[in-house]
Motif scaffolding. Sequence first.
Motif, short mmCIF file in Angstrom:
data_model
loop_
_atom_site.label_atom_id
_atom_site.label_comp_id
_atom_site.label_asym_id
_atom_site.label_seq_id
_atom_site.Cartn_x
_atom_site.Cartn_y
_atom_site.Cartn_z
N LEU A 519 61.60 11.94 56.02
CA LEU A 519 60.34 11.93 56.75
C LEU A 519 59.57 10.64 56.48
N GLU A 544 64.56 19.28 57.92
CA GLU A 544 63.10 19.37 57.87
C GLU A 544 62.53 19.19 59.28
N ASN A 546 58.65 18.63 60.96
CA ASN A 546 57.21 18.42 60.75
C ASN A 546 56.54 18.12 62.08
N TYR A 547 55.22 18.29 62.10
CA TYR A 547 54.49 18.14 63.34
C TYR A 547 53.37 17.12 63.24
N LEU A 551 51.80 15.50 59.85
CA LEU A 551 53.13 15.76 59.29
C LEU A 551 53.21 17.16 58.67
N GLN A 552 52.63 18.12 59.38
CA GLN A 552 52.63 19.49 58.87
C GLN A 552 54.04 20.07 58.91
N PRO A 553 54.50 20.63 57.80
CA PRO A 553 55.85 21.20 57.78
C PRO A 553 55.91 22.51 58.55
N ASP A 554 57.05 22.77 59.15
CA ASP A 554 57.30 24.06 59.81
C ASP A 554 57.86 25.00 58.75
#
Length: 719
Positions: A519, A544, A546-547, A551-554
Amino acid sequence: MDWNNNENALYILMISPHGLIRGKNMELGRDADTGGQTTYVVELMRALARHREIGQVDLLTRLITDPALSSDYSQPVEDIGNGARILRLPFGPSHYVRKELLWLHLDQLVDRSLHFLRQQGRLPDLIHTHYADAGYVGQQLSQLLGIPQIHTGHSLGRPKQSRLLASGRKKTAIDRQFNFERRITTEEDLLVNVAMVITSTRQEVTEQYGMYHNHASARFVVIPPGTDIARFSPPGRRKINPNVTHMVDKFLSDPAKPMILAICRPAIHKNLKGLIDAYGSSSALQEKANLVIVAGNRDDIRELDEASQKILGELLLDIDRYDLWGKVAIPKHHNAEDVPELYRLAARRRGVFVNPALTEPFGLTLIEAAASGLPFVATEDGGPRDIVANCCNGLLVNPLDPTAIAFALDSALSDKQQWRLWARNGVAGARRHYSWDAHVSKYVKEVRKLLRRDRKRMRRQIAFTMQDGKSPMPLARKALISDIDNTLIGNKKGLQQLVAWLKNHAGSIVFGIATGRSLESAVNVLKNARVPIPNVLITSVGSEINYSYKLQPDIGWANRIAHLWRREALEQVLSDIPGLTLQPAVNQRKFKLSYNVVSEKMPSLHDLYRLLREHRLHARLIYSHDKFLDVLPVRASKGHAIRYLAYKWELPLENFLVVGDSGNDKEMLLGDTLGIVVGNHGMELEQLRGMERIYFARGHQADGILEGLAHYGWRIADH
């Protein structure tokens, strides 16, 4: 849905997944999960819906299909009126279970909520979560959708755990019963991530939340809850419902005595045993007053959950031990409309309300009693301190000291002049400090400030991300997912044109990358190439997701691929394999082991898989460029990640356009997705040429992507 005509009116999504929630005839006290919190959320929803700046309020809870319960709880939508609804989504078991057993199923509620919001076609302006389980769900929705979250804890894990330990309970037993580890971890995370924490008292902020490591990270706002003054009022000259009077008096030898009234769920932290010990040990108190305990509803104690059985069983044994028959009433049934009458009956008989809980974040029943003209004796822990300070209508005691409880009750009943003053003070104080209109007025003011700050943040964000606020993921119609190296980047002029096209279609098209890079590495490469942070980032060979720029993890993806993954065991088994050397720590991830390879020394992939099977280990092996080996969970890959996104966000696979240049991209190019292979592709992709859903572009890197977009008609159809 007929939304409020005022375009500035707010849409608030509240979440409270456990307990039995409906708009009328709430079954308060039926079990440990259906009490003050359920009253709070329903009354708050009604009060918010009445406010002129609120266009819609939805309360999201669990749909329950259980023959032992009313069919009300199996109705997907319950219209409360004034733009307020209770929405019930199925997750976990279909039958009713206590809240501690729902934690394993909360990720399913996240997915169901995303589905609902997509079908509805409108996202909320704010997510308001209640209790830790809702906080967990709301945090994921907030991060996935880019919507601010506020949180009300109601009952906090650390203070409750501390009080139960102080009362003599064993740590292992209470952790097993209340799932404290998961709950407290979630509460710590919420303090870091939510936009605002609403508390009922200042003491809750300083002493209860003060027990948390992340206390200093949170923004707290104290807004005392309201009470329904129309329902809770002094008895005056009105006639008390004779059914309520009979419900109590049939237990008592001398019903005319003053009533010591307790209304609570049969939960251990409510400390009913301490109350019985206080009353049973004081002959003076028994002579002076009857004790009335309204502890939920029951037909047969043996049919209740194990915890309630234990508490009520011990209660009856203690009544017998102290020989309190004829002095104590424990009605088997009551409904929500009986509760105001019980307060009024106790007030008419010059009694007192008692809340001896080990810990009490606020104490809604104390406000109800105060509004009904009934003085109280309450635990000194938590919210009752603020209520006494505001209403001046009772005494506080140490809930662990039965003698102190008995003395306070005796004192409250003995001084008639003091009793009358407390009764008047309580009514006036409740109306002055604890109305729902006052609560909602401050609530909306604080929310508006929060949203203004959020809009400023979004304006700053637009400069370096595709996303200008709420995530496009739930409402987008198409998705473009591209590899980075030699695919997205490498052609500066074409990349500039592609970025401009993406910005023009932000909101309707999701832009994502799928790469073997970590990431951090992916973000750095994109920034150096002046590519805005995508809406979704699939990194580390699909291990991984992320959004957005945060960079919010799913978390759902992480939970999904954790299946059968034993990282330490895999590393140990592979440690002695010739030709394999672990790459530096910077290249290792929670769900990825990365090795440098000496190809002539490394065993074949077939042999490596056989070795893993011999050790009962499961993994996916990705061998690339004759010099790298990545070891992933069996469910992790770039292709699987894309299919997971399609499922989660309900975007058909045929609406995904996937772009690659090498053999590492082959898996995600196959299947129902649309594919683009850029002109500078590796020879290993030539075997895909001629496949119906894969377009081989002549242009290199970003030029090839633009060419593919034109081929599939996206550039034309979406203008």
